[in-house]
Scaffold this motif. Structure first.
Motif, mmCIF file in Angstrom:
data_model
loop_
_atom_site.group_PDB
_atom_site.id
_atom_site.type_symbol
_atom_site.label_atom_id
_atom_site.label_comp_id
_atom_site.label_asym_id
_atom_site.label_seq_id
_atom_site.Cartn_x
_atom_site.Cartn_y
_atom_site.Cartn_z
ATOM 1 N N ASP A 57 22.739 80.900 79.970
ATOM 2 C CA ASP A 57 21.378 81.306 79.804
ATOM 3 C C ASP A 57 21.113 81.679 78.517
ATOM 4 N N ALA A 58 22.077 82.164 77.656
ATOM 5 C CA ALA A 58 22.229 82.506 76.258
ATOM 6 C C ALA A 58 22.336 81.487 75.197
ATOM 7 N N ARG A 59 23.087 80.427 75.798
ATOM 8 C CA ARG A 59 23.625 79.123 74.971
ATOM 9 C C ARG A 59 24.621 79.562 73.817
ATOM 10 N N THR A 60 25.169 80.695 74.204
ATOM 11 C CA THR A 60 26.260 81.331 73.178
ATOM 12 C C THR A 60 27.482 81.908 74.097
ATOM 13 N N ILE A 61 28.487 82.007 73.518
ATOM 14 C CA ILE A 61 29.639 82.514 74.107
ATOM 15 C C ILE A 61 30.321 83.534 72.825
ATOM 16 N N THR A 62 30.392 84.582 73.117
ATOM 17 C CA THR A 62 30.991 85.780 72.111
ATOM 18 C C THR A 62 32.376 86.026 72.228
ATOM 19 N N ILE A 63 33.287 85.665 70.969
ATOM 20 C CA ILE A 63 34.554 85.866 71.032
ATOM 21 C C ILE A 63 34.923 87.025 70.188
ATOM 22 N N GLY A 64 35.470 88.086 70.741
ATOM 23 C CA GLY A 64 35.985 89.096 70.039
ATOM 24 C C GLY A 64 37.412 88.949 69.366
ATOM 25 N N TYR A 65 37.421 89.277 68.032
ATOM 26 C CA TYR A 65 38.555 89.065 67.380
ATOM 27 C C TYR A 65 39.051 90.300 66.791
ATOM 28 N N ARG A 66 40.392 90.357 66.376
ATOM 29 C CA ARG A 66 40.929 91.240 65.433
ATOM 30 C C ARG A 66 40.964 90.852 63.935
ATOM 31 N N GLU A 67 41.038 91.972 63.036
ATOM 32 C CA GLU A 67 40.864 91.465 61.700
ATOM 33 C C GLU A 67 42.331 91.455 61.170
ATOM 34 N N ALA A 68 43.235 91.897 61.698
ATOM 35 C CA ALA A 68 44.508 91.775 61.175
ATOM 36 C C ALA A 68 45.665 91.954 62.119
ATOM 37 N N SER A 69 45.647 90.823 62.937
ATOM 38 C CA SER A 69 46.583 90.773 63.918
ATOM 39 C C SER A 69 47.206 89.294 63.978
ATOM 40 N N PHE A 70 47.682 89.087 62.524
ATOM 41 C CA PHE A 70 48.319 87.877 62.090
ATOM 42 C C PHE A 70 49.735 87.686 63.034
ATOM 43 N N PRO A 71 49.844 86.503 63.436
ATOM 44 C CA PRO A 71 49.162 85.282 63.462
ATOM 45 C C PRO A 71 48.190 85.110 64.778
ATOM 46 N N PHE A 72 47.891 86.028 65.406
ATOM 47 C CA PHE A 72 47.165 85.807 66.561
ATOM 48 C C PHE A 72 45.616 85.472 66.313
ATOM 49 N N SER A 73 45.054 86.703 65.554
ATOM 50 C CA SER A 73 43.701 86.723 65.385
ATOM 51 C C SER A 73 43.415 87.455 63.979
ATOM 52 N N PHE A 74 42.964 87.026 63.021
ATOM 53 C CA PHE A 74 42.935 87.633 61.677
ATOM 54 C C PHE A 74 41.653 86.813 61.046
ATOM 55 N N VAL A 75 41.379 87.613 59.933
ATOM 56 C CA VAL A 75 40.351 87.023 58.786
ATOM 57 C C VAL A 75 40.915 86.978 57.444
ATOM 58 N N ARG A 76 40.469 85.842 56.648
ATOM 59 C CA ARG A 76 40.763 86.082 55.516
ATOM 60 C C ARG A 76 39.527 85.843 54.613
ATOM 61 N N PRO A 77 39.692 86.362 53.176
ATOM 62 C CA PRO A 77 38.473 86.210 52.430
ATOM 63 C C PRO A 77 37.775 85.013 52.412
ATOM 64 N N GLY A 78 36.752 84.708 52.567
ATOM 65 C CA GLY A 78 36.110 83.289 52.273
ATOM 66 C C GLY A 78 36.320 82.169 53.582
ATOM 67 N N ALA A 79 36.994 82.847 54.400
ATOM 68 C CA ALA A 79 36.928 81.669 55.654
ATOM 69 C C ALA A 79 35.813 81.754 56.600
ATOM 70 N N PRO A 80 35.215 80.952 57.220
ATOM 71 C CA PRO A 80 34.076 80.939 57.706
ATOM 72 C C PRO A 80 34.224 81.316 59.012
ATOM 73 N N ARG A 81 35.383 81.553 59.682
ATOM 74 C CA ARG A 81 35.594 82.194 60.915
ATOM 75 C C ARG A 81 36.849 82.863 60.888
ATOM 76 N N PRO A 82 37.256 83.574 61.827
ATOM 77 C CA PRO A 82 38.682 84.078 62.391
ATOM 78 C C PRO A 82 39.480 82.949 62.338
ATOM 79 N N LEU A 83 40.733 83.219 62.107
ATOM 80 C CA LEU A 83 41.866 82.363 62.155
ATOM 81 C C LEU A 83 42.896 82.893 63.409
ATOM 82 N N GLY A 84 43.583 81.904 63.975
ATOM 83 C CA GLY A 84 45.052 82.331 64.560
ATOM 84 C C GLY A 84 45.118 81.521 65.828
#
Length: 319
Positions: A57-84
């Motif tokens: 219905d929403a045509r969207t799925i929302t993924i919850g991510y962690r900001e500092a759980s390397f290497p599972f789920s994390f962010v890096r400055p300038g990255a377009p989305r979370p990684l891991g």
């Protein structure tokens, strides 16, 4: 991104207001699909419900991510989305949801969560799939549901080299930091109370804060899952100053988290993992994040455990 060549034709960036913070969103899944089989009574539910209906219905799925759980789920400055690793596996589940929705284009949105907020974010519908380093245990399964196991970790201690601390037995009269809302926090408090160890336990908001407290001397040790501790050493290039010590205090099987009492979502997750196991996507994702230099440059060099090997084999992975 898992199987992304088969299903990604456009990228979209949007902003969603969740937990009062800006979130990153991108990836249009399902445009110009060629890989999924045609719709049939067998692979398309006659009546959608739960997460699949919400996503359609929403045509969207929302993924919850962690900001500092390397290497599972994390962010890096300038990255377009979370990684891991967990993010990659979550996108494999998204691929399966797209297939079950007969190729409908779906936007993937990303919302940050913490160890304290992640369960409620899933339960409330703020996120549809939590992709971090979350332990699947019986207590949590009363509130949420989990995918098949994606990793098996265990609680250990991170200390400064030369501190004289080799296990939790050496922490009497010292300060131990744990991250609020984690199973490690509960386990260390229980251990301290049960054996009257005299440890001063303090809780930090997230893993980054916990590490900072150890690094700047406000804490003598940091207790969390061993793989996350090795991740901090690799990411901070701290091998000369920090060490992971002691035996395993707990064992922590990780899973991707979604709402419970949602059989269509549970089936989609199970099908996704079976596909990823049989096509060696799980093994490739593990190799990418744990055995090779990560896309962000860190090297963990952690061979797959016997326990995780058996989990993947049970889902159809070949030796």
């Amino acid at each position: 991104m898992i199987r992304s060549a088969a299903i990604v034709a456009a990228l979209a960036v949007s902003v969603l207001a969740l937990t009062g913070r800006a979130t990153i969103a991108e990836d249009m899944h399902g445009a110009d699909l060629t890989a999924p089989p045609p719709a049939s009574e067998e692979n398309i539910p006659a009546v959608l419900s739960g997460t699949l209906k919400k996503v359609r219905d929403a045509r969207t799925i929302t993924i919850g991510y962690r900001e500092a759980s390397f290497p599972f789920s994390f962010v890096r400055p300038g990255a377009p989305r979370p990684l891991g690793y967990s993010i990659d596996l979550c996108l494999g589940v998204v691929d399966e949801i797209v297939r079950e929705l007969n190729g409908q284009a779906i936007r993937v949105a990303y919302a940050p969560v913490t160890s304290d907020t992640r369960i409620e974010a899933v339960r409330s519908g703020a996120v549809d799939l939590e992709c971090g380093s979350t332990t699947s245990n019986m207590e949590r399964q009363k509130s949420v549901a989990f995918s098949p196991i994606v990793y098996v970790a265990g609680t250990k201690l991170l200390v400064k080299r030369g501190s004289g601390i080799g296990s939790y037995h050496d922490l009497g009269g010292k300060t131990l930091v744990v991250t609020s809302g984690t199973t490690n926090e509960a386990a260390m408090k229980q251990l301290n109370d049960k054996y009257r160890l005299g440890i001063r336990i303090v809780s930090a908001r997230d893993h980054d804060e916990s590490y900072a407290m150890l690094a700047d001397g406000r804490a003598d040790a940091f207790a969390t899952d061993d793989v996350l501790l090795y991740g901090f050493i690799a990411a901070r290039k701290a091998a000369s100053t920090m060490a992971v010590v002691g035996d395993f205090i707990t064992y922590e099987p990780y899973g991707l988290m979604f709402r419970r009492d949602d059989p269509l979502m549970a089936t989609a997750a199970a099908r996704a993992f079976t596909f990823m196991a049989r096509t060696r996507v799980l093994a490739s994702a593990y190799r990418r994040w744990f055995l090779q230099p990560a896309p962000t440059g860190e090297l963990l060099n952690l061979p797959m455990s016997v326990q995780l090997t058996e989990v993947f084999r049970g889902m159809g992975a070949e030796d």
